[in-house]
Design an enzyme around this catalytic site. Structure first.
Site: not given
Length: 475
Positions: A75, A236
């Site tokens: 991210q 994720d």
């Protein structure tokens, strides 16, 4: 004649590597897999992600036979594109800290942390994309001027696999919610905050797709065949939650290099302290998340100091009584993010002439690490999020000492799912969802898990909170 089963691919483009799993779209069974490393560093040419994916896909036996694919990725990273789609500068990853001062500026610009908590549910820190964009605007204004579109690592890789123009850039709620200019509560971008970060500039942003939406592959020369569906993708942590089939009431404790605690809930959090980030999940729910800087390396460092391998370290820890005879370790070895103490160091407290043994030191390290995660669990619960089931994943969860002691610190049963590539599995499940077009994700079987219990030790956590408070009060 029996029809061939539809196959889907899940891609985990993480900080360190790219993993690809090919799954049966109906059952979730992994058919084959492959991986390839990413280069080290916190500043990366995004083409390295595409190259690693190409190798990982080849190592997985190719993807010509998959009907749909989806990308889960690290991210926050900042990827800037010019009007022709070329990368303006190397991407800054989540763990690039040059934007720390910029994050503080943004907090002040909006009148404090409450303004950010109200606006987007996320208070800027160095990792957040908005802070990186402010750094870009101030440190590299020419690059900021050249930026026609801003996207995240999973957005960029999905876009390159699809082969369309800049107008086809797409993302999902989970990853967008970590930018600092998207509200998971409203489902809308706050372009005024994007402008604030970039000092008046407003580049294009990816379209936010719903959980089951997709875009087609239109390129003829990529690793995916033309016409393959590309799911919305995911950050994720949300990908791992989907891969684990986490549902409201489930809390995931990921014990890797860092410690990450997240929980699925229908309610958006609001934490002006900035400890709980108001992220979204990949299904339409929310994923309040707390991240620590100190995870499994606490155990490795203590084992190394004791001259023990990890197996011997676990034996030592389990040979000591709960509470380590008063010895307490506050594991802020790398500073800390939750609470926000970037310059902190670790602390061993309560030392006496009788309790300073190898066994007690090992036990204190395990208890201290788990207590720091209990602090995160408390922060999430204080946002009104129900925590009914705890799942521990990551390399640190393989330790026998962690498995035996975690239920005592957390005060409840703890599930330890079998090892698996859960981000990639979550991405594959999302791809199957896009392929089926249903209102809910496919009912893949939940990963098998070992459930562990122990007598609760609330006094250990209470003593840890006292010791951590001393660190907080240091001048």
């Amino acid at each position: 004649m029996i029809a061939a089963m539809p196959l889907v691919a899940g891609i985990d483009s993480s900080t360190q590597s790219c993993k690809v799993v090919v799954c049966d779209a109906d059952s979730g069974e992994v058919v084959r897999s492959g991986s390839a490393p990413h280069p080290p560093g916190t500043e990366i040419d995004p083409t390295a992600w595409l190259e690693a994916f190409t190798v990982a896909a080849r190592n997985a036996g190719g993807l010509d036979d998959v009907a749909a694919a989806s990308v889960g990725a690290q991210q926050h990273g900042m990827v800037c594109l010019d009007r022709d789609g070329a990368v303006v500068r190397d991407a800054l990853l989540w763990n690039d800290t040059r934007s720390a001062a910029a994050a503080d500026q943004l907090i002040d610009d909006l009148g404090g942390t409450d303004g950010w908590a109200d606006a987007v549910g996320v208070v800027p820190v160095a990792a957040v994309t908005a802070a990186k964009l402010r750094w870009l605007a101030d440190a590299e204004p020419g690059h900021a001027d050249a930026t026609a579109a801003v996207c995240l690592p999973h957005d960029w890789l999905t876009w390159r696999l699809g082969g369309g123009g800049l107008d086809t850039l797409a993302t999902d709620r989970s990853d967008a919610s970590g930018t600092g200019y998207f509200s998971a509560a409203t489902g809308e971008y706050r372009t005024d905050l994007l402008e604030l970060a970039l000092r008046g500039r407003r580049p294009a942003l990816p379209r936010v797709l719903g959980p089951a939406e997709s875009v087609p592959v239109v390129a003829d020369d990529g690793p995916l065949r033309r016409g393959t569906l590309l799911g919305a993708g995911t950050g994720d942590n949300a990908g791992a939650a989907l891969g684990l089939d986490a549902r409201p009431g489930d809390c995931i404790v990921s014990l890797g290099t860092s410690g990450v605690v997240s929980a699925v809930t229908p309610t958006a959090p609001r934490d002006p302290s900035g400890i709980v980030a108001g992220f979204a999940d990949a299904t339409g729910h929310h994923l309040p998340l707390v991240c620590t800087l100190n995870g499994a390396p606490v155990l490795a460092a203590t084992a190394r100091m004791l001259g023990a391998d990890l197996g011997e370290f676990a034996r030592l820890a389990l040979a000591a009584p709960p509470g380590a005879e008063g010895l307490v370790l506050v594991p802020f070895f790398a500073g800390e993010r939750s609470p926000n103490l970037p310059d902190a160091t670790g602390s061993l407290q309560g030392v006496t002439g009788t309790n300073l043994t190898r066994e007690n030191i090992a036990r204190a390290a395990v208890e201290g690490l788990l207590c720091s995660l209990q602090f995160c669990l408390d922060a999430i619960a204080e946002q009104g999020t129900a925590v009914e089931r705890i799942l521990v994943v990551g390399g640190g969860g393989r330790s026998r000492a962690v498995r035996d002691i975690a239920p005592a610190i957390f005060g409840r049963a703890v599930d330890f799912p079998a090892d698996g590539e859960y981000v990639a599995r979550g991405a594959a499940r999302q791809a199957a969802w896009a392929l089926g077009g249903d209102g809910t994700p496919p009912e893949w079987s939940r990963p098998s898990a070992e459930s562990r219990t122990a007598d609760p030790t609330p006094a250990v956590y209470a003593r840890y909170r006292e010791a951590a408070a001393l660190v907080l009060d240091r001048p």
